[in-house]
Design a protein around this motif. Structure first.
Motif, short mmCIF file in Angstrom:
data_model
loop_
_atom_site.label_atom_id
_atom_site.label_comp_id
_atom_site.label_asym_id
_atom_site.label_seq_id
_atom_site.Cartn_x
_atom_site.Cartn_y
_atom_site.Cartn_z
N LYS A 114 6.23 -12.09 -2.91
CA LYS A 114 7.20 -11.58 -3.88
C LYS A 114 7.33 -10.08 -3.70
O LYS A 114 6.34 -9.40 -3.42
CB LYS A 114 6.73 -11.90 -5.30
CG LYS A 114 7.72 -11.49 -6.38
CD LYS A 114 7.23 -11.90 -7.76
CE LYS A 114 8.22 -11.44 -8.82
NZ LYS A 114 7.76 -11.76 -10.17
N ILE A 115 8.54 -9.58 -3.90
CA ILE A 115 8.80 -8.14 -3.79
C ILE A 115 9.48 -7.69 -5.08
O ILE A 115 10.45 -8.29 -5.53
CB ILE A 115 9.72 -7.84 -2.59
CG1 ILE A 115 9.04 -8.29 -1.29
CG2 ILE A 115 10.07 -6.35 -2.53
CD1 ILE A 115 9.95 -8.28 -0.08
N VAL A 168 4.40 -5.35 -4.58
CA VAL A 168 4.56 -6.49 -3.68
C VAL A 168 3.39 -7.44 -3.90
O VAL A 168 2.25 -7.00 -4.09
CB VAL A 168 4.66 -6.03 -2.20
CG1 VAL A 168 3.42 -5.30 -1.74
CG2 VAL A 168 4.98 -7.18 -1.29
N THR A 169 3.68 -8.73 -3.94
CA THR A 169 2.64 -9.74 -4.05
C THR A 169 2.34 -10.24 -2.65
O THR A 169 3.25 -10.59 -1.91
CB THR A 169 3.08 -10.90 -4.95
OG1 THR A 169 3.47 -10.37 -6.23
CG2 THR A 169 1.96 -11.92 -5.15
N VAL A 170 1.04 -10.25 -2.30
CA VAL A 170 0.62 -10.64 -0.96
C VAL A 170 -0.49 -11.66 -1.06
O VAL A 170 -1.45 -11.48 -1.82
CB VAL A 170 0.13 -9.41 -0.15
CG1 VAL A 170 -0.31 -9.82 1.24
CG2 VAL A 170 1.20 -8.34 -0.08
N ASP A 171 -0.37 -12.74 -0.31
CA ASP A 171 -1.43 -13.73 -0.14
C ASP A 171 -2.22 -13.23 1.07
O ASP A 171 -1.75 -13.34 2.20
CB ASP A 171 -0.83 -15.10 0.10
CG ASP A 171 -1.84 -16.22 0.04
OD1 ASP A 171 -3.04 -15.94 -0.15
OD2 ASP A 171 -1.44 -17.38 0.20
N HIS A 172 -3.38 -12.62 0.84
CA HIS A 172 -4.08 -11.89 1.91
C HIS A 172 -5.44 -12.46 2.27
O HIS A 172 -6.05 -13.19 1.49
CB HIS A 172 -4.24 -10.42 1.51
CG HIS A 172 -5.11 -10.21 0.31
ND1 HIS A 172 -6.48 -10.22 0.35
CD2 HIS A 172 -4.77 -9.98 -0.99
CE1 HIS A 172 -6.96 -9.99 -0.86
NE2 HIS A 172 -5.94 -9.85 -1.69
N PHE A 209 0.10 -5.75 -5.45
CA PHE A 209 -0.28 -4.40 -5.06
C PHE A 209 0.85 -3.43 -5.37
O PHE A 209 2.03 -3.78 -5.26
CB PHE A 209 -0.50 -4.30 -3.54
CG PHE A 209 -1.68 -5.04 -3.01
CD1 PHE A 209 -2.92 -4.43 -2.90
CD2 PHE A 209 -1.54 -6.35 -2.59
CE1 PHE A 209 -3.99 -5.12 -2.38
CE2 PHE A 209 -2.61 -7.05 -2.06
CZ PHE A 209 -3.86 -6.42 -1.96
N GLN A 210 0.51 -2.21 -5.72
CA GLN A 210 1.45 -1.10 -5.68
C GLN A 210 1.66 -0.78 -4.21
O GLN A 210 0.83 -1.13 -3.38
CB GLN A 210 0.86 0.15 -6.36
CG GLN A 210 0.78 0.12 -7.84
CD GLN A 210 2.14 0.31 -8.50
OE1 GLN A 210 2.36 -0.28 -9.50
NE2 GLN A 210 3.04 1.09 -7.96
N VAL A 211 2.73 -0.10 -3.87
CA VAL A 211 2.87 0.46 -2.53
C VAL A 211 2.85 1.97 -2.66
O VAL A 211 3.34 2.53 -3.66
CB VAL A 211 4.15 -0.03 -1.81
CG1 VAL A 211 4.03 -1.50 -1.44
CG2 VAL A 211 5.39 0.23 -2.61
N MET A 220 8.30 1.67 1.71
CA MET A 220 7.51 0.67 2.42
C MET A 220 8.06 -0.73 2.19
O MET A 220 7.81 -1.63 2.99
CB MET A 220 6.03 0.75 2.00
CG MET A 220 5.36 2.06 2.37
SD MET A 220 3.72 2.24 1.67
CE MET A 220 2.80 1.14 2.73
N LEU A 221 8.79 -0.93 1.10
CA LEU A 221 9.35 -2.25 0.79
C LEU A 221 10.62 -2.55 1.59
O LEU A 221 11.01 -3.71 1.71
CB LEU A 221 9.63 -2.36 -0.71
CG LEU A 221 8.41 -2.24 -1.62
CD1 LEU A 221 8.85 -2.28 -3.08
CD2 LEU A 221 7.39 -3.32 -1.32
#
Length: 93
Positions: free
Chosen positions: A31-32, A39-43, A58-60, A65-66
């Protein structure tokens, strides 16, 4: 004397490489949120943050960066705590 300096330089460079390896991980953007620069990241595991693999927001560090990111995109990134917030500090290509 020169050998000691070269050895010290080699140790610093190798430690820097290890440092970089602990800050870089892989993830998938799920998700952005451009309004809030998140931004949501599956990390995978974030070793420097002692965090297991999971999906999180996360914040960027910079809103730019987005740009060019899309949901489902695979990324390599560095994250850290910035002013108490989990922040993506770098996105690698």
């Amino acid at each position: 004397m020169k050998l000691i300096q070269l050895t010290a330089a080699a140790l610093i460079l190798s430690a820097g490489g290890a440092f970089a390896d602990t800050h870089i991980t892989n993830g998938t953007v799920t998700k952005i949120d451009t309004q809030w620069s998140k931004v949501t990241v599956d990390h995978e595991e974030l070793k420097n943050l002692d965090m297991p693999a999971m999906k999180m927001v996360f914040q960027v560090a910079e809103p730019e960066m987005l740009e060019g990111l899309s949901e489902g995109a695979a990324i390599r990134f560095a994250a850290d705590r910035v002013n108490g917030k989990l922040t993506i500090t770098e996105i690698l290509e």
